[in-house]
Design a protein around this motif. Structure first.
Motif, PDB file in Angstrom:
ATOM      1  N   ASP A   1       1.113  96.672  40.089  1.00 38.36           N
ATOM      2  CA  ASP A   1      -0.218  97.283  40.131  1.00 38.36           C
ATOM      3  C   ASP A   1      -0.991  96.934  38.869  1.00 38.36           C
ATOM      4  OD1 ASP A   1      -2.344  98.799  41.051  1.00 38.36           O
ATOM      5  OD2 ASP A   1      -1.555 100.688  40.263  1.00 38.36           O
ATOM      6  N   CYS A   2      -1.283  95.662  38.719  1.00 38.45           N
ATOM      7  CA  CYS A   2      -1.953  95.179  37.515  1.00 38.45           C
ATOM      8  C   CYS A   2      -3.408  95.633  37.476  1.00 38.45           C
ATOM      9  CB  CYS A   2      -1.876  93.656  37.482  1.00 38.45           C
ATOM     10  SG  CYS A   2      -2.288  92.951  35.891  1.00 38.45           S
ATOM     11  N   ARG A   3      -3.875  96.009  36.314  1.00 35.45           N
ATOM     12  CA  ARG A   3      -5.257  96.460  36.167  1.00 35.45           C
ATOM     13  C   ARG A   3      -6.234  95.298  36.319  1.00 35.45           C
ATOM     14  NH1 ARG A   3      -4.758 100.164  30.654  1.00 35.45           N
ATOM     15  NH2 ARG A   3      -3.344 101.759  31.515  1.00 35.45           N
ATOM     16  N   PRO A   4      -7.444  95.576  36.777  1.00 34.66           N
ATOM     17  CA  PRO A   4      -8.461  94.518  36.901  1.00 34.66           C
ATOM     18  C   PRO A   4      -8.706  93.843  35.555  1.00 34.66           C
ATOM     19  CG  PRO A   4      -9.166  96.498  38.053  1.00 34.66           C
ATOM     20  CD  PRO A   4      -7.937  96.886  37.284  1.00 34.66           C
ATOM     21  N   GLY A   5      -8.847  92.534  35.591  1.00 32.73           N
ATOM     22  CA  GLY A   5      -9.110  91.784  34.370  1.00 32.73           C
ATOM     23  C   GLY A   5      -7.877  91.483  33.542  1.00 32.73           C
ATOM     24  N   GLU A   6      -6.701  91.889  34.044  1.00 31.06           N
ATOM     25  CA  GLU A   6      -5.464  91.637  33.321  1.00 31.06           C
ATOM     26  C   GLU A   6      -4.523  90.797  34.180  1.00 31.06           C
ATOM     27  OE1 GLU A   6      -3.811  95.190  31.647  1.00 31.06           O
ATOM     28  OE2 GLU A   6      -5.588  95.562  30.407  1.00 31.06           O
ATOM     29  N   SER A   7      -3.373  90.455  33.631  1.00 30.35           N
ATOM     30  CA  SER A   7      -2.461  89.578  34.360  1.00 30.35           C
ATOM     31  C   SER A   7      -1.075  90.173  34.457  1.00 30.35           C
ATOM     32  CB  SER A   7      -2.372  88.207  33.669  1.00 30.35           C
ATOM     33  OG  SER A   7      -1.475  88.260  32.564  1.00 30.35           O
ATOM     34  N   SER A   8      -0.274  89.589  35.338  1.00 35.16           N
ATOM     35  CA  SER A   8       1.149  89.882  35.377  1.00 35.16           C
ATOM     36  C   SER A   8       1.810  89.097  34.241  1.00 35.16           C
ATOM     37  CB  SER A   8       1.723  89.492  36.741  1.00 35.16           C
ATOM     38  OG  SER A   8       3.074  89.874  36.851  1.00 35.16           O
ATOM     39  N   PHE A   9       3.109  89.091  34.220  1.00 34.60           N
ATOM     40  CA  PHE A   9       3.813  88.359  33.159  1.00 34.60           C
ATOM     41  C   PHE A   9       3.597  86.852  33.320  1.00 34.60           C
ATOM     42  CE2 PHE A   9       6.163  92.385  33.493  1.00 34.60           C
ATOM     43  CZ  PHE A   9       6.045  92.817  32.177  1.00 34.60           C
ATOM     44  N   HIS A  10       3.501  86.161  32.198  1.00 33.80           N
ATOM     45  CA  HIS A  10       3.162  84.737  32.187  1.00 33.80           C
ATOM     46  C   HIS A  10       4.055  83.906  33.098  1.00 33.80           C
ATOM     47  CE1 HIS A  10       0.353  85.596  29.119  1.00 33.80           C
ATOM     48  NE2 HIS A  10       1.096  85.378  28.051  1.00 33.80           N
ATOM     49  N   ILE A  11       5.335  84.249  33.199  1.00 31.91           N
ATOM     50  CA  ILE A  11       6.296  83.407  33.899  1.00 31.91           C
ATOM     51  C   ILE A  11       5.908  83.182  35.357  1.00 31.91           C
ATOM     52  CG2 ILE A  11       7.780  85.386  34.476  1.00 31.91           C
ATOM     53  CD1 ILE A  11       8.897  81.768  33.624  1.00 31.91           C
ATOM     54  N   PHE A  12       5.267  84.156  36.002  1.00 29.04           N
ATOM     55  CA  PHE A  12       4.909  83.996  37.409  1.00 29.04           C
ATOM     56  C   PHE A  12       3.858  82.899  37.603  1.00 29.04           C
ATOM     57  CE2 PHE A  12       6.511  88.427  37.467  1.00 29.04           C
ATOM     58  CZ  PHE A  12       7.533  88.250  38.394  1.00 29.04           C
ATOM     59  N   TYR A  13       2.885  82.833  36.700  1.00 29.88           N
ATOM     60  CA  TYR A  13       1.858  81.793  36.798  1.00 29.88           C
ATOM     61  C   TYR A  13       2.450  80.424  36.464  1.00 29.88           C
ATOM     62  CZ  TYR A  13      -0.881  86.056  36.593  1.00 29.88           C
ATOM     63  OH  TYR A  13      -1.370  87.313  36.829  1.00 29.88           O
ATOM     64  N   MET A  14       3.403  80.403  35.539  1.00 29.21           N
ATOM     65  CA  MET A  14       4.060  79.147  35.204  1.00 29.21           C
ATOM     66  C   MET A  14       4.767  78.556  36.415  1.00 29.21           C
ATOM     67  SD  MET A  14       5.766  80.096  31.527  1.00 29.21           S
ATOM     68  CE  MET A  14       4.772  80.542  30.089  1.00 29.21           C
ATOM     69  N   LEU A  15       5.377  79.410  37.235  1.00 24.95           N
ATOM     70  CA  LEU A  15       6.057  78.936  38.440  1.00 24.95           C
ATOM     71  C   LEU A  15       5.087  78.215  39.371  1.00 24.95           C
ATOM     72  CD1 LEU A  15       8.400  81.925  39.375  1.00 24.95           C
ATOM     73  CD2 LEU A  15       9.130  79.588  38.893  1.00 24.95           C
ATOM     74  N   LEU A  16       3.883  78.771  39.518  1.00 25.92           N
ATOM     75  CA  LEU A  16       2.906  78.173  40.426  1.00 25.92           C
ATOM     76  C   LEU A  16       2.280  76.912  39.855  1.00 25.92           C
ATOM     77  CD1 LEU A  16       1.020  81.357  41.725  1.00 25.92           C
ATOM     78  CD2 LEU A  16       3.161  80.346  42.531  1.00 25.92           C
ATOM     79  N   GLU A  17       2.293  76.772  38.546  1.00 30.42           N
ATOM     80  CA  GLU A  17       1.619  75.650  37.893  1.00 30.42           C
ATOM     81  C   GLU A  17       2.551  74.504  37.528  1.00 30.42           C
ATOM     82  OE1 GLU A  17      -1.665  78.530  35.658  1.00 30.42           O
ATOM     83  OE2 GLU A  17       0.101  77.765  34.599  1.00 30.42           O
ATOM     84  N   THR A  18       3.842  74.649  37.816  1.00 34.46           N
ATOM     85  CA  THR A  18       4.778  73.618  37.394  1.00 34.46           C
ATOM     86  C   THR A  18       4.402  72.245  37.962  1.00 34.46           C
ATOM     87  OG1 THR A  18       7.088  72.908  37.424  1.00 34.46           O
ATOM     88  CG2 THR A  18       6.310  74.166  39.338  1.00 34.46           C
ATOM     89  N   ARG A  19       4.643  71.227  37.169  1.00 35.43           N
ATOM     90  CA  ARG A  19       4.380  69.852  37.596  1.00 35.43           C
ATOM     91  C   ARG A  19       5.527  69.305  38.444  1.00 35.43           C
ATOM     92  NH1 ARG A  19       2.973  69.889  32.157  1.00 35.43           N
ATOM     93  NH2 ARG A  19       4.929  68.831  31.606  1.00 35.43           N
TER      94      ARG A  19
END
Length: 292
Positions: free
Chosen positions: A167-185
């Motif tokens: 339940d992340c607040r508006p304008g904030e993010s979850s932990f960095h690792i989740f976005y890294m998974l989606l952005e991996t090369r």
């Protein structure tokens, strides 16, 4: 001959109070506050004879050199305090890098900091790289020819901000690792994990605001860090699979099992997400459906 030098780094006043209380119980007789631009560092030290002695004010690096010199002789604690974005984590990381410089574990300490940031940092409205998990680092020292040398670092968590995931607040993010998974090369890895690069496809991330790339690094850097720390390939594989399963399970939707009846019983609407998550978790999808 190893003697721990403990640093309590939990970013909450309650944690600081507990640390100071523990220092009092241990009869730590000297305490000093070093004022940095936006962060205070409290230095507590217990002397062998139990007597109080004055501690001169000084710059942070001078304080760290003194703490290093005392390692192996006296129990110590370094406790950063300050509001969010004041630089507490930066100060902690700087301290650990300073302690590790020139030691045999310098690369491992750097890897630990990279991994720790990925799994415990997130973006807030005030800080794109905010620590959201309380941590206590303990440094272990051994004797060397010219005094003491850092031999290892352990880390324990003191609290975990679970709402950061669900339940992340508006304008904030979850932990960095989740976005890294989606952005991996590594596109083959991403396909194997049943992921794509669109944040909006994942309910747990859809309404979040990820930090700029320079504030969180890459998955490749985290995986390299895990290898440097001695984590096996099998363990790393299981770790990324579990993280991916969390994102997939966040997409699970439910519907009324008997829509034409006055009944509150529900069932999973999109079983494909559960099946994909079950594959990653290496369990039967039927077993996972039973607990959904």
């Amino acid at each position: 001959m190893d003697t721990p030098l403990s640093g309590a780094w939990a970013p909450t006043l309650a944690s600081i109070d507990r640390s100071l209380e523990a220092a009092t119980r241990a009869n730590q007789t000297s305490m000093q506050v070093i004022d940095q631009p936006r962060t205070n560092v409290i230095y507590a030290i217990k002397s062998h004879d139990g007597t109080s002695r004055p501690e001169p004010q000084g710059a942070l690096l001078e304080l760290l050199d003194k703490a290093r010199a005392n390692a192996g002789h006296e129990p110590q604690a370094l406790i950063p305090t300050g509001m969010t974005g004041s630089g507490k984590s930066y100060t902690v990381f700087k301290a650990l890098r300073w302690f590790a410089r020139g030691s045999a574990v310098q690369q491992q300490v750097e890897a630990l900091l990279v991994v720790s940031s990925a799994f415990t940092h997130a973006s807030t409205t005030r800080n794109p790289d905010s620590t959201r998990v309380g941590k206590v680092f303990e440094t272990v020292w051994g004797r060397c020819h010219d005094g003491v040398e850092l031999e290892g670092v352990t880390v324990q968590s003191s609290f975990f901000e679970r709402s950061r995931i669900t339940d992340c607040r508006p304008g904030e993010s979850s932990f960095h690792i989740f976005y890294m998974l989606l952005e991996t090369r590594d596109y083959k890895l991403r396909r194997r994990l049943r992921l794509n690069d669109d944040v909006s496809d994942y309910a747990l991330l859809r309404n979040t605001t990820p930090a700029p790339l320079e504030s969180r690094g890459s998955l490749e850097g985290v995986l390299d860090g895990l290898r440097t720390l001695g984590i096996s390939a099998e363990q790393i594989e299981a770790l990324v699979e579990i993280l991916s399963a969390v994102l997939l399970l966040g997409n699970v939707e439910f519907e009324n099992k008997y829509p034409d009846e006055d009944c509150a019983e529900c069932q999973v609407k999109n079983t494909s997400e559960v099946e994909a998550a079950a594959t990653l978790l290496r369990i039967e999808s039927s077993a996972l459906l039973e607990v959904c």
